[in-house]
Design a protein around this motif. Sequence first.
Motif, PDB file in Angstrom:
ATOM      1  N   ALA A  49     -23.156  -6.693  32.169  1.00  0.00           N
ATOM      2  CA  ALA A  49     -24.201  -6.845  31.188  1.00  0.00           C
ATOM      3  C   ALA A  49     -23.846  -6.869  29.888  1.00  0.00           C
ATOM      4  CB  ALA A  49     -25.156  -5.811  31.385  1.00  0.00           C
ATOM      5  N   LEU A  50     -22.319  -6.659  29.481  1.00  0.00           N
ATOM      6  CA  LEU A  50     -21.880  -6.969  28.109  1.00  0.00           C
ATOM      7  C   LEU A  50     -22.338  -8.376  27.899  1.00  0.00           C
ATOM      8  CD1 LEU A  50     -18.346  -5.737  28.607  1.00  0.00           C
ATOM      9  CD2 LEU A  50     -19.862  -4.739  27.267  1.00  0.00           C
ATOM     10  N   THR A  51     -22.981  -8.235  26.255  1.00  0.00           N
ATOM     11  CA  THR A  51     -23.111  -9.464  25.540  1.00  0.00           C
ATOM     12  C   THR A  51     -22.210 -10.149  25.031  1.00  0.00           C
ATOM     13  OG1 THR A  51     -23.756  -8.203  23.681  1.00  0.00           O
ATOM     14  CG2 THR A  51     -25.444  -8.469  25.161  1.00  0.00           C
ATOM     15  N   TYR A 103     -15.165  -8.320  22.432  1.00  0.00           N
ATOM     16  CA  TYR A 103     -16.053  -8.795  23.660  1.00  0.00           C
ATOM     17  C   TYR A 103     -17.023  -9.916  23.134  1.00  0.00           C
ATOM     18  CZ  TYR A 103     -14.141  -5.939  27.483  1.00  0.00           C
ATOM     19  OH  TYR A 103     -13.364  -5.223  28.245  1.00  0.00           O
ATOM     20  N   ARG A 104     -17.841  -9.522  22.216  1.00  0.00           N
ATOM     21  CA  ARG A 104     -18.759 -10.774  21.909  1.00  0.00           C
ATOM     22  C   ARG A 104     -18.059 -11.779  21.401  1.00  0.00           C
ATOM     23  NH1 ARG A 104     -21.419  -5.695  20.093  1.00  0.00           N
ATOM     24  NH2 ARG A 104     -20.397  -5.963  18.038  1.00  0.00           N
ATOM     25  N   ARG A 105     -17.046 -11.836  20.721  1.00  0.00           N
ATOM     26  CA  ARG A 105     -16.345 -13.008  20.179  1.00  0.00           C
ATOM     27  C   ARG A 105     -15.756 -13.631  21.387  1.00  0.00           C
ATOM     28  NH1 ARG A 105     -14.278  -9.412  16.632  1.00  0.00           N
ATOM     29  NH2 ARG A 105     -12.211  -9.180  17.705  1.00  0.00           N
ATOM     30  N   LEU A 106     -15.156 -12.803  22.371  1.00  0.00           N
ATOM     31  CA  LEU A 106     -14.727 -13.661  23.447  1.00  0.00           C
ATOM     32  C   LEU A 106     -15.726 -14.296  24.175  1.00  0.00           C
ATOM     33  CD1 LEU A 106     -12.301 -14.512  25.308  1.00  0.00           C
ATOM     34  CD2 LEU A 106     -12.783 -12.092  26.366  1.00  0.00           C
ATOM     35  N   PHE A 107     -16.931 -13.832  24.399  1.00  0.00           N
ATOM     36  CA  PHE A 107     -17.860 -14.280  25.293  1.00  0.00           C
ATOM     37  C   PHE A 107     -18.357 -15.652  24.535  1.00  0.00           C
ATOM     38  CE2 PHE A 107     -19.066 -10.449  28.248  1.00  0.00           C
ATOM     39  CZ  PHE A 107     -17.773 -10.514  28.734  1.00  0.00           C
ATOM     40  N   ILE A 135     -17.424  -7.978  40.202  1.00  0.00           N
ATOM     41  CA  ILE A 135     -17.958  -9.137  39.474  1.00  0.00           C
ATOM     42  C   ILE A 135     -16.821  -9.969  38.939  1.00  0.00           C
ATOM     43  CG2 ILE A 135     -19.820  -7.379  38.400  1.00  0.00           C
ATOM     44  CD1 ILE A 135     -18.315  -7.272  35.834  1.00  0.00           C
ATOM     45  N   ARG A 136     -17.303 -11.152  38.335  1.00  0.00           N
ATOM     46  CA  ARG A 136     -16.384 -11.961  37.835  1.00  0.00           C
ATOM     47  C   ARG A 136     -16.912 -12.716  36.473  1.00  0.00           C
ATOM     48  NH1 ARG A 136     -14.766 -16.209  41.621  1.00  0.00           N
ATOM     49  NH2 ARG A 136     -13.249 -14.508  42.391  1.00  0.00           N
ATOM     50  N   PHE A 137     -16.115 -12.693  35.454  1.00  0.00           N
ATOM     51  CA  PHE A 137     -16.271 -13.386  34.140  1.00  0.00           C
ATOM     52  C   PHE A 137     -15.561 -14.645  34.267  1.00  0.00           C
ATOM     53  CE2 PHE A 137     -16.862  -9.005  32.190  1.00  0.00           C
ATOM     54  CZ  PHE A 137     -18.096  -9.208  32.286  1.00  0.00           C
ATOM     55  N   ARG A 138     -16.109 -15.782  33.818  1.00  0.00           N
ATOM     56  CA  ARG A 138     -15.504 -17.181  34.002  1.00  0.00           C
ATOM     57  C   ARG A 138     -15.376 -17.683  32.529  1.00  0.00           C
ATOM     58  NH1 ARG A 138     -17.468 -18.882  39.790  1.00  0.00           N
ATOM     59  NH2 ARG A 138     -15.703 -20.860  39.512  1.00  0.00           N
ATOM     60  N   PHE A 139     -14.231 -18.085  31.991  1.00  0.00           N
ATOM     61  CA  PHE A 139     -14.011 -18.601  30.557  1.00  0.00           C
ATOM     62  C   PHE A 139     -13.295 -19.897  30.837  1.00  0.00           C
ATOM     63  CE2 PHE A 139     -13.512 -14.061  30.865  1.00  0.00           C
ATOM     64  CZ  PHE A 139     -14.369 -13.704  29.791  1.00  0.00           C
ATOM     65  N   ARG A 140     -13.907 -20.682  29.799  1.00  0.00           N
ATOM     66  CA  ARG A 140     -12.683 -22.082  29.630  1.00  0.00           C
ATOM     67  C   ARG A 140     -11.621 -21.727  29.172  1.00  0.00           C
ATOM     68  NH1 ARG A 140     -17.687 -22.724  27.167  1.00  0.00           N
ATOM     69  NH2 ARG A 140     -16.850 -22.035  25.237  1.00  0.00           N
TER      70      ARG A 140
END
Length: 108
Positions: free
Chosen positions: A106-108, A28-32, A46-51
């Motif tokens: 809250a994941l970093t 997760y840390r690497r991806l984020f 919730i939503r995470f947005r990635f390039r």
Amino acid sequence: MQIPPASTPVACDMSNARDTPEERLAEYRRLFATALTARERTGLGIRFRFRAGPGVEEWVRDLAAREKACCPFFGFAVTVEGGEVRWDAAVPDTDAAKAVLEDFYALT
């Protein structure tokens, strides 16, 4: 996105996972660090947005599938729109599930 029923146990079991909890958090840390552009709350969760760079969609889909395998109370949807990969997550309307969703947000 299909949200599991409230009767779904709020438990995560990684005993059959190909990675350890520590390895998963490191991923997760690497991806984020590599691709996360934003996180937000939605009407359902919730939503995470990635390039949407090379391999990002596949990476997010694989991680979402592995997360769903160990935490079946999550509902996930991964979509691509406007040059970004969106990972939506939602849980049943229970206090325990909502608490885990907050930790996930809250994941970093």
